[in-house]
Design an enzyme around this catalytic site. Sequence first.
Site, PDB file in Angstrom:
ATOM      1  N   SER A 112       3.920   6.091 -12.343  1.00  0.00           N
ATOM      2  CA  SER A 112       4.330   7.077 -13.334  1.00  0.00           C
ATOM      3  C   SER A 112       4.031   6.642 -14.764  1.00  0.00           C
ATOM      4  O   SER A 112       2.905   6.366 -15.114  1.00  0.00           O
ATOM      5  CB  SER A 112       5.810   7.398 -13.143  1.00  0.00           C
ATOM      6  OG  SER A 112       6.199   8.465 -13.973  1.00  0.00           O
ATOM      7  N   HIS A 113       5.074   6.506 -15.563  1.00  0.00           N
ATOM      8  CA  HIS A 113       4.928   6.194 -16.981  1.00  0.00           C
ATOM      9  C   HIS A 113       4.888   4.695 -17.246  1.00  0.00           C
ATOM     10  O   HIS A 113       4.787   4.281 -18.394  1.00  0.00           O
ATOM     11  CB  HIS A 113       6.111   6.802 -17.728  1.00  0.00           C
ATOM     12  CG  HIS A 113       7.401   6.447 -17.059  1.00  0.00           C
ATOM     13  ND1 HIS A 113       7.810   7.046 -15.894  1.00  0.00           N
ATOM     14  CD2 HIS A 113       8.330   5.526 -17.348  1.00  0.00           C
ATOM     15  CE1 HIS A 113       8.954   6.507 -15.506  1.00  0.00           C
ATOM     16  NE2 HIS A 113       9.292   5.576 -16.362  1.00  0.00           N
ATOM     17  N   ASP A 280       2.619  12.151 -18.978  1.00  0.00           N
ATOM     18  CA  ASP A 280       2.689  10.720 -18.658  1.00  0.00           C
ATOM     19  C   ASP A 280       1.567  10.284 -17.718  1.00  0.00           C
ATOM     20  O   ASP A 280       0.639  11.044 -17.446  1.00  0.00           O
ATOM     21  CB  ASP A 280       4.054  10.369 -18.069  1.00  0.00           C
ATOM     22  CG  ASP A 280       4.222  10.903 -16.661  1.00  0.00           C
ATOM     23  OD1 ASP A 280       3.638  11.965 -16.367  1.00  0.00           O
ATOM     24  OD2 ASP A 280       4.922  10.270 -15.848  1.00  0.00           O
ATOM     25  N   ASP A 282       1.121   9.931 -14.504  1.00  0.00           N
ATOM     26  CA  ASP A 282       0.748  10.723 -13.329  1.00  0.00           C
ATOM     27  C   ASP A 282       0.929  12.231 -13.543  1.00  0.00           C
ATOM     28  O   ASP A 282       0.812  13.008 -12.603  1.00  0.00           O
ATOM     29  CB  ASP A 282       1.546  10.260 -12.108  1.00  0.00           C
ATOM     30  CG  ASP A 282       3.041  10.454 -12.284  1.00  0.00           C
ATOM     31  OD1 ASP A 282       3.530  10.375 -13.429  1.00  0.00           O
ATOM     32  OD2 ASP A 282       3.730  10.703 -11.278  1.00  0.00           O
ATOM     33  N   ASP A 284       3.540  14.202 -14.453  1.00  0.00           N
ATOM     34  CA  ASP A 284       4.713  15.026 -14.122  1.00  0.00           C
ATOM     35  C   ASP A 284       5.713  15.127 -15.281  1.00  0.00           C
ATOM     36  O   ASP A 284       6.589  15.984 -15.259  1.00  0.00           O
ATOM     37  CB  ASP A 284       5.398  14.554 -12.830  1.00  0.00           C
ATOM     38  CG  ASP A 284       5.825  13.099 -12.869  1.00  0.00           C
ATOM     39  OD1 ASP A 284       5.542  12.413 -13.884  1.00  0.00           O
ATOM     40  OD2 ASP A 284       6.430  12.643 -11.882  1.00  0.00           O
ATOM     41  N   ARG A 285       5.584  14.274 -16.288  1.00  0.00           N
ATOM     42  CA  ARG A 285       6.510  14.371 -17.437  1.00  0.00           C
ATOM     43  C   ARG A 285       5.881  15.163 -18.580  1.00  0.00           C
ATOM     44  O   ARG A 285       4.654  15.279 -18.663  1.00  0.00           O
ATOM     45  CB  ARG A 285       6.857  12.983 -17.961  1.00  0.00           C
ATOM     46  CG  ARG A 285       7.670  12.174 -16.998  1.00  0.00           C
ATOM     47  CD  ARG A 285       8.120  10.874 -17.627  1.00  0.00           C
ATOM     48  NE  ARG A 285       9.053  10.223 -16.710  1.00  0.00           N
ATOM     49  CZ  ARG A 285       9.892   9.280 -17.044  1.00  0.00           C
ATOM     50  NH1 ARG A 285       9.918   8.827 -18.288  1.00  0.00           N
ATOM     51  NH2 ARG A 285      10.707   8.747 -16.155  1.00  0.00           N
ATOM     52  N   GLU A 366      15.204  17.281 -15.810  1.00  0.00           N
ATOM     53  CA  GLU A 366      15.908  16.034 -16.100  1.00  0.00           C
ATOM     54  C   GLU A 366      15.729  15.701 -17.577  1.00  0.00           C
ATOM     55  O   GLU A 366      14.707  16.047 -18.179  1.00  0.00           O
ATOM     56  CB  GLU A 366      15.331  14.887 -15.278  1.00  0.00           C
ATOM     57  CG  GLU A 366      15.481  15.052 -13.782  1.00  0.00           C
ATOM     58  CD  GLU A 366      15.189  13.744 -13.064  1.00  0.00           C
ATOM     59  OE1 GLU A 366      16.141  12.978 -12.857  1.00  0.00           O
ATOM     60  OE2 GLU A 366      14.023  13.483 -12.726  1.00  0.00           O
ATOM     61  N   LYS A 379       8.262  17.463 -10.600  1.00  0.00           N
ATOM     62  CA  LYS A 379       8.257  17.938 -11.972  1.00  0.00           C
ATOM     63  C   LYS A 379       6.801  18.061 -12.414  1.00  0.00           C
ATOM     64  O   LYS A 379       5.919  17.457 -11.831  1.00  0.00           O
ATOM     65  CB  LYS A 379       9.070  17.030 -12.866  1.00  0.00           C
ATOM     66  CG  LYS A 379       8.647  15.583 -12.875  1.00  0.00           C
ATOM     67  CD  LYS A 379       9.659  14.771 -13.682  1.00  0.00           C
ATOM     68  CE  LYS A 379       9.337  13.289 -13.645  1.00  0.00           C
ATOM     69  NZ  LYS A 379      10.355  12.515 -12.930  1.00  0.00           N
TER      70      LYS A 379
END
Length: 546
Positions: A112-113, A280, A282, A284-285, A366, A379
């Site tokens: 992720s991030h 981010d 991947d 999703d953010r 979130e 997300k």
Amino acid sequence: MIIDTIPTSPFADQRPGTSGLRKRTTVFQQPHYLENFVQALLEEAAIPRDGALVVGGDGRFLNREAIATIVRMAAANGITRVVVGRGGLLSTPAASHLIRQGAAGGIILSASHNPGGADGDFGIKYNASNGGPAPEAFTNAVAARAAKLTRYHIAQLPPLDLDVVGTQRLGTHAGGIVVDVVDPVAAYADLMASLFDFGAIRALFASGFRMRFDAMHAITGPYAREILEQRLGAPAGTVINATPLPDFGGGHPDPNLTYAHDLVEELFGSAAPDFGAASDGDGDRNMILGRHFFVTPSDSLAVLAANATRVPGYARGLTGVARSMPTSAAVDVVAAALGIPCFETPTGWKFFGTLLDAGRITLCGEESFGTGSDHVREKDGLWAVLFWLNVIAARGESVEAIVRAHWAQFGRHYYTRYDYEGVASEAAQGVMAQLRAAAPTLAGRALHGREVASADDFRYVDPVDGSVSEHQGVRVHFTDGARIVYRLSGTGTEGATIRIYIEARETDPARLGLDTAAALQPLVDIALALGEIAARTGRDAPTVIT
Ligand code: G1P
Ligand code: ZN
């Protein structure tokens, strides 16, 4: 097809956290480490012979090597078809969408991030046939299996060409595997076009509306270029840092005020564009910025919920909404006004899955820069950005005007999060143990003049399948609607991270425009004292404030 069975010694630390198994890259590079986990995962997933497995990642260091290994292990474990993004690339939401188009499950490679590269982090996560992160029962079973495993299976196959879209048959006809290398962007971009009013957004850009999207050298670059610059006509250069790099250019691909500083500087500068956004590692953010204006993720969710019927994909209204427990109650207020249910779930996207599958919620989010809907089971960063663009186009107002109107109608939730990263595990555990012990004694007590209404260690009973998740964080509610939450991160790879979430609700029209830090200072003081943070961690300031 020749299948080798390789002896391995089990690893006791292969227990997935908030979002998959995440470790230092060097940990994954230990002999048999990745293979051991993949074997446990494939055995637990039990993909049927006619089921396809989606595989892709955010392009970080080790992505290609890991995909080659996974394809050979999939073949050896009886899987006959794998769908891979070209170059091994798939954003997390795009992978979720591909799985939902008929695969039996998927493996997503990402941390992720977290920073990437040889000295960064790597991760692996399994998503089930609904496109969502596998539930805790599954990840616990994988961890138990990984801790006992003594061998894994891997096929000898000709090399896979990850860079050419098309179908490749590897191995002999009888025992081989079919690999479909697909354009990572096309199906996802089509899905976005089916949800949002692309005509209205195109007209917005044509009218001179200026936007900057920072892909942070991570996966959303190709997606944002195709959707924003190609399909929606935003000027070339709208998307910056658009080529995914194995080490994200040495950066920390987390879209927040700390790590997306170049974008923040531009949006708060003198020649600021109308709209700024980032995603981010991947994809999703998301972070949403207006000109000289930051939208908190909790507010973003509430604004999208309140404006959903202006967007074609949600024109029929929302069945319900959900937020993770530490996310502010801004969306609760909107749900109450709309007369729809609002669910409070533990941290982590996997807890929204049952509610989405059962059709009980349409939107969820979130505080950690995550927003999404029932269109996939993850997300989705770009989706949130497009939702905002659609709302801006439909309302004909600036980001700031939309949010200020929202506060005037629903009240404002001042919100901040303090993170203490790299704390010694025992100290962090001590903070939580002390708070857990204190929680039952707090109700009715006055802390710095604020009365505690209730306090507990959050326990979640999934309203759809009845599964129970204990110890999800200590909540302290005050009688004036303010709240403090404490929990430990489940995604870190070094030491422990204490997160403290602080919010206060304000409905007085004269007090809707305060500085967040100033508005929350009294509560911050209470939070730090109650948590005995300085004494137990030796820290006089958090590592990151969002
Ligand atoms: C963090 C966020 C959480 C998010 C997760 C995966 O987890 O807080 O909301 O779902 O990353 O992106 P944490 O490190 O707090 O366990
Ligand atoms: Zn992510």
